[in-house]
Write a protein that holds these residues in place. Structure first.
Motif, PDB file in Angstrom:
ATOM      1  N   TYR A  36       3.811  -3.968   0.682  1.00  0.00           N
ATOM      2  CA  TYR A  36       2.901  -3.913  -0.449  1.00  0.00           C
ATOM      3  C   TYR A  36       2.443  -5.326  -0.771  1.00  0.00           C
ATOM      4  O   TYR A  36       3.180  -6.296  -0.576  1.00  0.00           O
ATOM      5  N   GLN A  38       0.712  -7.765  -3.950  1.00  0.00           N
ATOM      6  CA  GLN A  38       0.427  -7.860  -5.381  1.00  0.00           C
ATOM      7  C   GLN A  38      -0.388  -9.114  -5.649  1.00  0.00           C
ATOM      8  O   GLN A  38       0.108 -10.233  -5.484  1.00  0.00           O
ATOM      9  N   LEU A  44       0.972  -3.289  -7.598  1.00  0.00           N
ATOM     10  CA  LEU A  44       1.145  -3.398  -6.148  1.00  0.00           C
ATOM     11  C   LEU A  44       0.215  -2.431  -5.428  1.00  0.00           C
ATOM     12  O   LEU A  44      -0.054  -1.325  -5.905  1.00  0.00           O
ATOM     13  N   GLN A  45      -0.263  -2.880  -4.262  1.00  0.00           N
ATOM     14  CA  GLN A  45      -1.118  -2.035  -3.432  1.00  0.00           C
ATOM     15  C   GLN A  45      -0.472  -1.879  -2.059  1.00  0.00           C
ATOM     16  O   GLN A  45       0.048  -2.855  -1.504  1.00  0.00           O
ATOM     17  N   LEU A  46      -0.529  -0.683  -1.520  1.00  0.00           N
ATOM     18  CA  LEU A  46       0.027  -0.448  -0.196  1.00  0.00           C
ATOM     19  C   LEU A  46      -0.797  -1.183   0.854  1.00  0.00           C
ATOM     20  O   LEU A  46      -2.019  -1.023   0.923  1.00  0.00           O
ATOM     21  N   LYS A  49       2.235   0.826   6.527  1.00  0.00           N
ATOM     22  CA  LYS A  49       3.501   1.547   6.534  1.00  0.00           C
ATOM     23  C   LYS A  49       3.841   2.003   7.950  1.00  0.00           C
ATOM     24  O   LYS A  49       2.957   2.237   8.773  1.00  0.00           O
ATOM     25  N   TYR A  89       3.966 -10.612  -1.553  1.00  0.00           N
ATOM     26  CA  TYR A  89       4.115  -9.510  -0.615  1.00  0.00           C
ATOM     27  C   TYR A  89       5.532  -8.955  -0.703  1.00  0.00           C
ATOM     28  O   TYR A  89       6.507  -9.708  -0.688  1.00  0.00           O
TER      29      TYR A  89
ATOM     30  N   GLY B 101       3.656   6.734   0.361  1.00  0.00           N
ATOM     31  CA  GLY B 101       3.315   5.496  -0.311  1.00  0.00           C
ATOM     32  C   GLY B 101       3.017   5.745  -1.779  1.00  0.00           C
ATOM     33  O   GLY B 101       2.643   6.839  -2.175  1.00  0.00           O
ATOM     34  N   THR B 103       1.157   4.887  -5.557  1.00  0.00           N
ATOM     35  CA  THR B 103       0.037   4.288  -6.273  1.00  0.00           C
ATOM     36  C   THR B 103       0.607   3.715  -7.560  1.00  0.00           C
ATOM     37  O   THR B 103       1.269   4.434  -8.315  1.00  0.00           O
TER      38      THR B 103
END
Lengths: 115, 113
Positions: A36, A38, A44-46, A49, A89, B101, B103
């Protein structure tokens, strides 16, 4: 219990240089792995994965991470960073098929890209 | 495209006061989570709700309570705030399991004096 270690709290790097942010995990079962990002004063943003299949996963903005089961690692790399990549991160892990559905996060790595 | 909405964004409390942090998501997600973020410690799970009607303790639940009011809303309550609860609080949601994941909301910065 699962755990995540991000050894580097800060990584300074010059613009257009390559970077690697390290992540190691510990778990007694199979895992899913996440990175993630930030940006300042945001949530936080993905970023990317790993669930299964190819051990190399990529994001849309040029980052990639490789799952290494023998090393229990999931390091994040970018061949050429930009000023806009400056952020914190976080590596995260969840265990497969244990019923526990929450992510465990590492302590974060602050990437500082300098001109 | 609201996603996850947290209110308030900032709050200052005196020791011993109580307050509720609100979180709502509009993505029809089943699971919701509350984390706190402290410098050098990453995000630590306070409570989570795998589905409507269920809640479970996370890593650091002491001093907090939660309510999954309906599928959209998941609130976090501090009954008697302490300076150790000064932190940034994040709410997150996900589909049936975390491998999709999360949000995240934009966070609530709480200071307890």
């Amino acid at each position: 219990a699962q755990s995540v270690t991000q050894l580097d709290s800060q990584v300074p790097v010059f613009e257009e240089a390559p970077v690697e942010l390290r992540c190691n995990y510990s778990s007694s079962v199979s895992v899913y792995l996440f990175w993630y990002v930030q940006y300042p004063n945001q949530g936080l943003q993905l970023l990317l994965k790993y669930l299964s299949g190819s051990t190399l996963v990529e994001s849309i903005n040029g980052f990639e991470a490789e799952f290494n089961k023998s090393q229990t690692s999931f390091h994040l790399r970018k061949p050429s960073v930009h000023i806009s990549d400056t952020a914190e991160y976080f590596c995260a892990v969840s265990e497969v098929d244990t019923g526990r559905r929450a992510l465990t996060f590492g302590s974060g790595t602050r990437l500082q890209v300098q001109p | 495209n609201a996603g996850v909405t947290q209110t308030p964004k900032f709050q200052v409390l005196k020791t011993g006061q109580s307050m509720t942090l609100q979180c709502a998501q509009d993505m029809n997600h089943n699971s919701m989570y509350w984390y706190r973020q402290d410098p050098g410690m990453g995000l630590r799970l306070i409570y989570y709700s795998a589905s409507e009607g269920t809640t479970d303790k996370g890593e650091v639940p002491n001093g907090y309570n939660v309510s999954r009011l309906n599928k959209r809303e998941f609130s976090l309550r501090l009954e008697s705030a302490a300076p150790s609860q000064t932190s940034v609080y994040f709410c997150a949601s996900s589909e049936r399991s975390s491998n999709y994941g999360y949000t995240f909301g934009s966070g609530t910065r709480l200071t307890v004096v």
